[in-house]
Design a protein around this motif. Structure first.
Motif, PDB file in Angstrom:
ATOM      1  N   GLU A  97       3.074 -12.992 -10.334  1.00 32.77           N
ATOM      2  CA  GLU A  97       2.225 -13.776 -11.357  1.00 32.77           C
ATOM      3  C   GLU A  97       4.131 -15.123 -11.625  1.00 32.77           C
ATOM      4  O   GLU A  97       3.679 -15.318 -11.687  1.00 32.77           O
ATOM      5  CB  GLU A  97       2.528 -13.456 -12.491  1.00 32.77           C
ATOM      6  N   TYR A  98       5.087 -14.330 -11.532  1.00 35.41           N
ATOM      7  CA  TYR A  98       6.208 -15.145 -11.919  1.00 35.41           C
ATOM      8  C   TYR A  98       6.573 -16.035 -10.362  1.00 35.41           C
ATOM      9  O   TYR A  98       6.264 -17.526 -10.309  1.00 35.41           O
ATOM     10  CB  TYR A  98       7.632 -14.681 -12.333  1.00 35.41           C
ATOM     11  N   ARG A 128       3.763 -17.375  -8.869  1.00 35.04           N
ATOM     12  CA  ARG A 128       3.108 -18.318  -8.800  1.00 35.04           C
ATOM     13  C   ARG A 128       3.060 -19.460  -9.530  1.00 35.04           C
ATOM     14  O   ARG A 128       2.728 -20.645  -9.397  1.00 35.04           O
ATOM     15  CB  ARG A 128       1.648 -17.686  -9.054  1.00 35.04           C
ATOM     16  N   TYR A 129       3.596 -19.196 -10.925  1.00 34.17           N
ATOM     17  CA  TYR A 129       4.449 -19.887 -12.294  1.00 34.17           C
ATOM     18  C   TYR A 129       5.472 -20.533 -11.424  1.00 34.17           C
ATOM     19  O   TYR A 129       5.108 -22.611 -11.768  1.00 34.17           O
ATOM     20  CB  TYR A 129       4.379 -19.067 -12.834  1.00 34.17           C
ATOM     21  N   LYS A 130       5.666 -20.345 -10.611  1.00 33.27           N
ATOM     22  CA  LYS A 130       6.930 -20.902 -10.102  1.00 33.27           C
ATOM     23  C   LYS A 130       6.594 -22.194  -8.994  1.00 33.27           C
ATOM     24  O   LYS A 130       6.694 -23.125  -8.742  1.00 33.27           O
ATOM     25  CB  LYS A 130       7.663 -20.132  -9.525  1.00 33.27           C
ATOM     26  N   SER A 131       6.038 -21.637  -8.038  1.00 31.50           N
ATOM     27  CA  SER A 131       4.759 -22.573  -6.974  1.00 31.50           C
ATOM     28  C   SER A 131       4.685 -23.906  -8.653  1.00 31.50           C
ATOM     29  O   SER A 131       4.511 -24.689  -7.854  1.00 31.50           O
ATOM     30  CB  SER A 131       4.311 -21.562  -6.515  1.00 31.50           C
ATOM     31  N   ALA A 132       3.659 -23.302  -8.924  1.00 30.05           N
ATOM     32  CA  ALA A 132       2.979 -24.704  -9.738  1.00 30.05           C
ATOM     33  C   ALA A 132       3.571 -25.074 -10.663  1.00 30.05           C
ATOM     34  O   ALA A 132       3.413 -26.694 -10.374  1.00 30.05           O
ATOM     35  CB  ALA A 132       1.595 -24.053 -10.782  1.00 30.05           C
ATOM     36  N   GLN A 133       5.263 -24.796 -10.830  1.00 27.80           N
ATOM     37  CA  GLN A 133       5.956 -25.839 -11.821  1.00 27.80           C
ATOM     38  C   GLN A 133       6.487 -26.398 -10.786  1.00 27.80           C
ATOM     39  O   GLN A 133       6.424 -28.219 -10.987  1.00 27.80           O
ATOM     40  CB  GLN A 133       6.809 -24.775 -11.706  1.00 27.80           C
ATOM     41  N   SER A 134       6.575 -26.169  -9.375  1.00 29.61           N
ATOM     42  CA  SER A 134       7.054 -26.682  -8.434  1.00 29.61           C
ATOM     43  C   SER A 134       6.311 -28.180  -7.852  1.00 29.61           C
ATOM     44  O   SER A 134       6.231 -28.828  -7.692  1.00 29.61           O
ATOM     45  CB  SER A 134       7.480 -25.946  -6.750  1.00 29.61           C
ATOM     46  N   SER A 173       1.174  -1.266  -0.434  1.00 22.80           N
ATOM     47  CA  SER A 173      -0.046  -0.189   0.199  1.00 22.80           C
ATOM     48  C   SER A 173       0.949   0.907  -0.169  1.00 22.80           C
ATOM     49  O   SER A 173       0.654   1.824  -0.564  1.00 22.80           O
ATOM     50  CB  SER A 173      -0.651  -0.205   1.494  1.00 22.80           C
ATOM     51  N   THR A 174       1.958   0.900   0.250  1.00 23.15           N
ATOM     52  CA  THR A 174       3.096   2.281   0.399  1.00 23.15           C
ATOM     53  C   THR A 174       3.765   2.457  -0.776  1.00 23.15           C
ATOM     54  O   THR A 174       4.408   3.423  -1.315  1.00 23.15           O
ATOM     55  CB  THR A 174       4.046   2.235   1.583  1.00 23.15           C
ATOM     56  N   LEU A 175       3.863   1.957  -1.771  1.00 23.27           N
ATOM     57  CA  LEU A 175       5.103   1.790  -3.156  1.00 23.27           C
ATOM     58  C   LEU A 175       3.818   2.461  -4.005  1.00 23.27           C
ATOM     59  O   LEU A 175       2.846   2.967  -4.075  1.00 23.27           O
ATOM     60  CB  LEU A 175       4.277   0.076  -3.337  1.00 23.27           C
ATOM     61  N   PRO A 176       4.832   2.739  -4.670  1.00 22.62           N
ATOM     62  CA  PRO A 176       4.396   4.072  -6.235  1.00 22.62           C
ATOM     63  C   PRO A 176       3.305   3.289  -6.848  1.00 22.62           C
ATOM     64  O   PRO A 176       4.021   2.011  -7.059  1.00 22.62           O
ATOM     65  CB  PRO A 176       5.446   4.872  -6.195  1.00 22.62           C
ATOM     66  N   ASP A 177       2.654   4.206  -7.212  1.00 25.95           N
ATOM     67  CA  ASP A 177       1.667   3.144  -8.101  1.00 25.95           C
ATOM     68  C   ASP A 177       2.472   2.841 -10.185  1.00 25.95           C
ATOM     69  O   ASP A 177       1.771   1.392 -10.461  1.00 25.95           O
ATOM     70  CB  ASP A 177       0.940   3.913  -9.398  1.00 25.95           C
ATOM     71  N   GLU A 178       3.956   3.272 -10.370  1.00 28.41           N
ATOM     72  CA  GLU A 178       4.565   2.424 -11.428  1.00 28.41           C
ATOM     73  C   GLU A 178       5.423   1.542 -11.260  1.00 28.41           C
ATOM     74  O   GLU A 178       5.628   0.259 -11.273  1.00 28.41           O
ATOM     75  CB  GLU A 178       5.776   3.844 -11.141  1.00 28.41           C
ATOM     76  N   ALA A 179       5.096   0.901 -10.039  1.00 27.37           N
ATOM     77  CA  ALA A 179       5.849  -0.201  -9.002  1.00 27.37           C
ATOM     78  C   ALA A 179       4.663  -1.483  -8.861  1.00 27.37           C
ATOM     79  O   ALA A 179       5.536  -2.819  -8.828  1.00 27.37           O
ATOM     80  CB  ALA A 179       6.626  -0.055  -7.519  1.00 27.37           C
ATOM     81  N   LEU A 180       3.396  -0.497  -8.906  1.00 31.34           N
ATOM     82  CA  LEU A 180       2.600  -1.559  -8.467  1.00 31.34           C
ATOM     83  C   LEU A 180       2.375  -2.737  -9.619  1.00 31.34           C
ATOM     84  O   LEU A 180       2.559  -3.743  -9.243  1.00 31.34           O
ATOM     85  CB  LEU A 180       1.374  -1.206  -8.681  1.00 31.34           C
ATOM     86  N   VAL A 181       3.056  -2.270 -11.296  1.00 31.97           N
ATOM     87  CA  VAL A 181       3.116  -3.349 -12.114  1.00 31.97           C
ATOM     88  C   VAL A 181       4.147  -4.370 -11.979  1.00 31.97           C
ATOM     89  O   VAL A 181       3.693  -5.432 -12.295  1.00 31.97           O
ATOM     90  CB  VAL A 181       3.269  -2.030 -13.995  1.00 31.97           C
ATOM     91  N   GLU A 182       5.260  -3.721 -11.759  1.00 29.02           N
ATOM     92  CA  GLU A 182       6.583  -4.546 -11.442  1.00 29.02           C
ATOM     93  C   GLU A 182       6.340  -5.287 -10.125  1.00 29.02           C
ATOM     94  O   GLU A 182       6.444  -7.135 -10.535  1.00 29.02           O
ATOM     95  CB  GLU A 182       7.659  -3.430 -11.653  1.00 29.02           C
TER      96      GLU A 182
END
Length: 64
Positions: free
Chosen positions: A31-32, A34-40, A16-25
């Motif tokens: 997502e990465y 989550r993908y890594k967890s699914a692969q595991s 909640s304290t991050l700037p809006d620009e950092a939210l996309v990253e």
């Protein structure tokens, strides 16, 4: 379990304290993870496709 809940709360507060620009990253990184967890999980339990065909060709009949 309380430690995990505390960590989750700290993450929520940090996001909640991050700037809006950092939210996309951040979303991309989540997502990465989550993908890594699914692969595991897939490696632990095997591929659903491979498990579905594992018994093909197996038969009690000797001359099939």
């Amino acid at each position: 379990m309380d430690a995990l809940l505390a960590e989750r709360q700290k993450l929520i507060e940090s996001v909640s304290t991050l700037p809006d620009e950092a939210l996309v990253e951040l979303a991309s990184f989540v997502e990465y993870l989550r993908y890594k967890s699914a692969q595991s999980q897939e490696k632990k339990h095997g591929s659903p496709f491979l498990l579905s065909i594992a018994g093909l060709g197996a038969s009690e009949e000797p001359n099939l």
